[in-house]
Structures are given as C-alpha cells and as structure tokens.
Design an enzyme around this catalytic site. Structure first.
Site, PDB file in Angstrom:
ATOM      1  N   PRO A   1      -4.674 -10.978  10.950  1.00 42.32           N
ATOM      2  CA  PRO A   1      -5.127 -10.621  12.305  1.00 42.32           C
ATOM      3  C   PRO A   1      -5.058  -9.097  12.463  1.00 42.32           C
ATOM      4  O   PRO A   1      -4.186  -8.451  11.884  1.00 42.32           O
ATOM      5  CB  PRO A   1      -4.102 -11.303  13.220  1.00 42.32           C
ATOM      6  CG  PRO A   1      -2.924 -11.598  12.355  1.00 42.32           C
ATOM      7  CD  PRO A   1      -3.432 -11.735  10.949  1.00 42.32           C
TER       8      PRO A   1
ATOM      9  N   ASN B   1       0.838  -1.201   0.000  1.00 43.17           N
ATOM     10  CA  ASN B   1       0.000   0.000   0.000  1.00 43.17           C
ATOM     11  C   ASN B   1       0.871   1.249   0.000  1.00 43.17           C
ATOM     12  O   ASN B   1       2.092   1.156   0.068  1.00 43.17           O
ATOM     13  CB  ASN B   1      -0.988  -0.017   1.180  1.00 43.17           C
ATOM     14  CG  ASN B   1      -0.285   0.016   2.515  1.00 43.17           C
ATOM     15  OD1 ASN B   1       0.384   0.986   2.840  1.00 43.17           O
ATOM     16  ND2 ASN B   1      -0.409  -1.060   3.284  1.00 43.17           N
TER      17      ASN B   1
ATOM     18  N   PHE C   1      -5.141   4.440  14.594  1.00 42.72           N
ATOM     19  CA  PHE C   1      -5.331   5.376  13.490  1.00 42.72           C
ATOM     20  C   PHE C   1      -6.464   4.862  12.625  1.00 42.72           C
ATOM     21  O   PHE C   1      -6.769   3.675  12.637  1.00 42.72           O
ATOM     22  CB  PHE C   1      -4.055   5.500  12.642  1.00 42.72           C
ATOM     23  CG  PHE C   1      -3.078   6.486  13.213  1.00 42.72           C
ATOM     24  CD1 PHE C   1      -2.320   6.154  14.324  1.00 42.72           C
ATOM     25  CD2 PHE C   1      -2.922   7.742  12.650  1.00 42.72           C
ATOM     26  CE1 PHE C   1      -1.430   7.061  14.875  1.00 42.72           C
ATOM     27  CE2 PHE C   1      -2.038   8.661  13.194  1.00 42.72           C
ATOM     28  CZ  PHE C   1      -1.286   8.312  14.306  1.00 42.72           C
TER      29      PHE C   1
ATOM     30  N   ASP D   1      -5.097  -5.652   5.359  1.00 41.75           N
ATOM     31  CA  ASP D   1      -6.194  -6.404   5.976  1.00 41.75           C
ATOM     32  C   ASP D   1      -6.198  -7.857   5.507  1.00 41.75           C
ATOM     33  O   ASP D   1      -6.708  -8.727   6.198  1.00 41.75           O
ATOM     34  CB  ASP D   1      -7.537  -5.745   5.639  1.00 41.75           C
ATOM     35  CG  ASP D   1      -7.724  -4.428   6.399  1.00 41.75           C
ATOM     36  OD1 ASP D   1      -7.222  -4.340   7.530  1.00 41.75           O
ATOM     37  OD2 ASP D   1      -8.338  -3.499   5.854  1.00 41.75           O
TER      38      ASP D   1
HETATM   39  N1  CTP Z   1      -4.500  -2.216  12.249  1.00 38.76           N
HETATM   40  C1  CTP Z   1      -3.758  -3.229  12.814  1.00 38.76           C
HETATM   41  N2  CTP Z   1      -3.752  -4.472  12.246  1.00 38.76           N
HETATM   42  C2  CTP Z   1      -4.474  -4.716  11.138  1.00 38.76           C
HETATM   43  C3  CTP Z   1      -5.251  -3.690  10.546  1.00 38.76           C
HETATM   44  C4  CTP Z   1      -5.230  -2.447  11.138  1.00 38.76           C
HETATM   45  O1  CTP Z   1      -3.080  -3.019  13.829  1.00 38.76           O
HETATM   46  N3  CTP Z   1      -4.451  -5.925  10.605  1.00 38.76           N
HETATM   47  C5  CTP Z   1      -4.543  -0.895  12.899  1.00 38.76           C
HETATM   48  C6  CTP Z   1      -3.907   0.202  12.112  1.00 38.76           C
HETATM   49  O2  CTP Z   1      -2.541   0.349  12.450  1.00 38.76           O
HETATM   50  C7  CTP Z   1      -4.731   1.410  12.531  1.00 38.76           C
HETATM   51  C8  CTP Z   1      -6.087   0.856  12.820  1.00 38.76           C
HETATM   52  O3  CTP Z   1      -5.887  -0.535  13.005  1.00 38.76           O
HETATM   53  O4  CTP Z   1      -4.239   1.948  13.753  1.00 38.76           O
HETATM   54  C9  CTP Z   1      -7.162   1.132  11.782  1.00 38.76           C
HETATM   55  O5  CTP Z   1      -6.938   0.535  10.575  1.00 38.76           O
HETATM   56  P1  CTP Z   1      -7.914   0.760   9.278  1.00 38.76           P
HETATM   57  O6  CTP Z   1      -7.308  -0.007   8.180  1.00 38.76           O
HETATM   58  O7  CTP Z   1      -8.197   2.207   9.096  1.00 38.76           O
HETATM   59  O8  CTP Z   1      -9.254   0.149   9.739  1.00 38.76           O
HETATM   60  P2  CTP Z   1      -9.795  -1.294   9.743  1.00 38.76           P
HETATM   61  O9  CTP Z   1      -9.998  -1.637  11.174  1.00 38.76           O
HETATM   62  O10 CTP Z   1      -8.874  -2.163   8.960  1.00 38.76           O
HETATM   63  O11 CTP Z   1     -11.204  -1.142   9.069  1.00 38.76           O
HETATM   64  P3  CTP Z   1     -11.635  -0.867   7.564  1.00 38.76           P
HETATM   65  O12 CTP Z   1     -10.462  -1.215   6.704  1.00 38.76           O
HETATM   66  O13 CTP Z   1     -12.781  -1.721   7.410  1.00 38.76           O
HETATM   67  O14 CTP Z   1     -11.969   0.611   7.529  1.00 38.76           O
END
Ligand code: CTP
Length: 398
Positions: free
Chosen positions: A297, A202, A315, A271
């Site tokens: 996870p 990304n 974040f 994700d």
């Molecule tokens: N994060 C994490 N581990 C993951 C995904 C996300 O620790 N596997 C943390 C990121 O570092 C960030 C927060 O979760 O602090 C939010 O991530 P974001 O991608 O914005 O949200 P998601 O929870 O993944 O939801 P969505 O993608 O559905 O908006």
C-alpha cells in the site's frame, strides 16, 4: 549582555560587534577565552564595552568587584561570538573548565552562539552533533554563513557579520507556525521478508528523515518518528517507533494519523513485498528461484486521501526529469508539498551526507535547495514547510 569571545580569526569581528551593541544601547560585559587573547587584546574590548574585561575564573581583583556567579546572574543574554568548535564542544558537554563555560553553565539567561570555524570542522559529525545537542537545549545558533574563509577554503563556517548578529538578536523572533503541532514523520528503508533470515531492502540511510524530525522538534513540534531499520540514534525530544516492513510502517502510521496536524513521508518504502514469505529458511536446492512480489500500500497516498487529511509532505527520488516527475507525483497523490531529489547521479541522494532538493508546493511554487549537508537541508526544508503550513492554515481559516 555577556559577550564571550573565543579563539579564532573572527575574534576581531567581536570588537565591531561590541561597538554596535553599545550603539544600540546594550550594556556589554566581555569574557575572553585564553585562545581569544592570542587574536585580540583585552584592552580593545575594555575600551569598546566601557567595562572591565574578564579573562580568568581565578582573578582575585575581578572577584572583588563582581564574582563569576554574580556575573552569571547579571547577564540577560549570553552571546558567544565567535564560538569555536572547541567552545561548542565544551558547552555541549557542560564543562566548566574556564570562565566562559563556567558562566554559561551558571547562567539561566538564554545562550546564543555565532559559530566560526574552518568549514571541515563545522561539517564534522562531532561539531554537527554538538550543534544539534545545543539547539535541542534551546541554544540559539546564529549562522554560520558560507563563503570564502580566512584559511583559503570555501564553505559553511564563517561567522555572521556583526551587523547581522545584532539584527538577529534585536529582531523579535516570531513563534514558528509548527510550535505545538503534532507531526508524524516516516524515515529509513523498509525490509520485506523473504524468509525468517532474508529480506529485500534499499539503500536509504534514514538520515534525511531523522534530520528533518530533529529540525521539527527544534521548532517546538511534537514529533513521532516511525522509522524503518537504521543505524541512527534516536533524536532527542521525540518519540520513535521502530518498524521493519512496509505493512508494519503503514499500521504504525494509521494507528496515529487521526490526531496529527502534519505528515511527512521521508521513508523509502518498498513498493513491493514478497507475496508469500517462506516460514522457514529457504534452502539452496533449486538452480533457479522465482520470487513473486505484490504491491505494498502507498502510505502517503492513503494518508492524503483520508476525508480529513493532515498537511502532507512527500518525497520523491527521481533519476531523471526531477521537476516534472515531482509535479506529477504531487498531483497524483494530492499532496501539499513534495521534496524531490535526483538519485543515481553524482550529486546526492541515498547513503550520502549531502543532498539537494527541488521543493514544489500545491500552488505550483518551486524552490531549489542547493547541495548541502543533510542537517542544513533539513533546516531549510523545515522553514519551507513552516511557511507553507502557515499559508495552508490561513486558507483553512484555522
Ligand atoms: N511512499 C509511501 N508508501 C509507499 C511508497 C512510497 O508512503 N508504499 C512515499 C514515500 O515516503 C515518499 C513518496 O511516497 O514520500 C514517494 O515515493 P517514490 O518511491 O519516490 O514514488 P512512488 O510513488 O513509489 O513512484 P515510483 O516508484 O513509480 O517513482
């Protein structure tokens, strides 16, 4: 106090600063750089400070009185106001090419700078890097303020007003609630392998997480930075652990999390990962290729769900309804704070120098941090984290 005056239109404010310091009972000795003398005459400072003004390192008359080493020893504080971009660069490099920089190098007294320069000069990566280097060494930066500048531009770079500088110097600085705390920060993107040479990635640059880690170090925190692949240098004063994939990042975090006080998840973690990465390079035989992805996870959610979790800061990158989505994420992941930014628009986010954040705390309070360079934003967010963490400690009875 030794007051160093360097070149710039703000040099005239240093005269008022001298007057105010004297009014507070501070003994002031002034050293001017050559460039400063083009803006204000030494006699002004001599009259206001009541002491001879030093201009040159090789001044036999002055050396007969108090030589430059004695002057460096005499100072209980060295304040450079205004501090030009040039003087900051020379101080950062440890140069001793004029009296002011020589004194700063020879003195063991704390050093404070009130930067003053054109906003582009202040925001230039070279000046920002010098500012970081200096603050890492314990140099205190007072300002700069943002606003209209003498050059007609608007932005950060204006010297603080003399009254503000005096107030900041005389006010005892409370120790940061982050001092001595163990803080784990994740930053950067992750790479999810397709085969030994390809990956899904990304656009995260890692800048925000790195700037935040750096700002936390300057508050006296012990910081571990778990970073995905970035082009950024390791910030001074912290331990960096480099990882590639989300699973590696999770393993690095979980191995350390038990004794952390605070967890800041600034990484853009993928994700999904490829379900079964090919052991060998995928050949282009087929007209179509389907990748099967499986969920990674959620590191942040997993940390926050521990029986004895650290104070957690997440974040959120959102394309719409930023506040609403951020509040939902804070609740769903059970976080103490969340910093959300709008991505995909014209204003901020990935791969940019600037960003703006909507910060929401567990108690619902909201702060808007407006668009600014990520290094400044990291400072502002760190102050909010410190304040919220102090409240959290108070409620925990710690
Ligand atoms: N994060 C994490 N581990 C993951 C995904 C996300 O620790 N596997 C943390 C990121 O570092 C960030 C927060 O979760 O602090 C939010 O991530 P974001 O991608 O914005 O949200 P998601 O929870 O993944 O939801 P969505 O993608 O559905 O908006």
């Amino acid at each position: 106090m030794l007051l160093g005056v360097s070149g710039g239109i703000a040099a005239y404010k240093a005269a008022e600063l001298t007057r105010r310091l004297r009014a507070e009972g501070v003994e002031v000795r002034v050293v001017m750089t050559r460039a400063a003398q083009a803006f204000v005459g030494p006699l002004t400072f001599q009259a206001l400070s009541g002491n001879p003004v030093r201009l040159d390192i090789l001044d036999p008359t002055a050396e007969a009185g108090m030589d430059h080493i004695e002057l460096a020893r005499w100072a209980d504080l060295v304040l450079v106001a205004p501090a030009s971009a040039d003087v900051m660069a020379r101080l950062a490099a440890g140069m001793a090419d004029d009296l002011l920089t020589t004194l700063a190098l020879a003195s063991q007294a704390p050093l404070a700078l009130a930067p003053a320069m054109n906003q582009r000069m202040w925001q230039h990566p070279a000046t920002q890097a010098n500012a970081r280097l200096l603050t890492d060494r314990g140099v205190r930066l007072l300002g700069p303020a943002a606003g209209a500048q003498a050059c007609g531009e608007t932005g950060p770079g204006r010297m603080l007003e003399p009254g503000e500088i005096v107030a900041a110097l005389l006010e005892p600085r409370p120790a940061s609630p982050l001092a001595g705390r163990r803080i784990l920060v994740t930053a950067g993107p992750t790479r999810e392998a397709l085969d030994p040479v390809r990956y899904l990635g990304n656009r995260s640059s890692g800048r925000m997480g790195y700037a935040l880690a750096q700002a936390l170090v300057t508050r006296g925190a012990q910081v571990v930075l778990v970073s995905g692949p970035t082009a950024l240098a390791v910030p001074l004063g912290l331990e960096r652990i480099q990882v590639e994939s989300a699973l590696e990042m999770r393993a690095a975090v979980m191995a350390r999390i038990a004794d952390q006080d605070i967890f800041v998840a600034a990484a853009a973690v993928a994700d999904y990962r490829v379900a079964d990465p090919a052991p060998h390079k995928i050949k282009k035989g087929q007209p179509e290729l389907t990748l099967r992805l499986v969920r990674n996870p959620d590191i942040l959610a997993e940390v926050a769900a521990r029986p004895d979790p650290p104070f957690t800061v997440g974040f959120a990158a959102e394309t719409e309804r930023v506040e609403e989505e951020a509040r939902a994420k804070l609740q769903a992941k059970s976080l103490d704070m969340i910093a959300a930014n709008q991505v995909g628009g014209a204003t901020g986010g990935f791969e940019r120098e600037d960003n703006a954040l909507t910060v929401i705390r567990r108690d619902g309070r909201l702060n808007q941090l407006p668009l600014m360079p990520k290094a400044h934003l990291a400072e502002a967010l760190t102050d909010l984290i410190a304040e919220t963490y102090a409240t959290y400690l108070a409620t925990q009875g710690a």
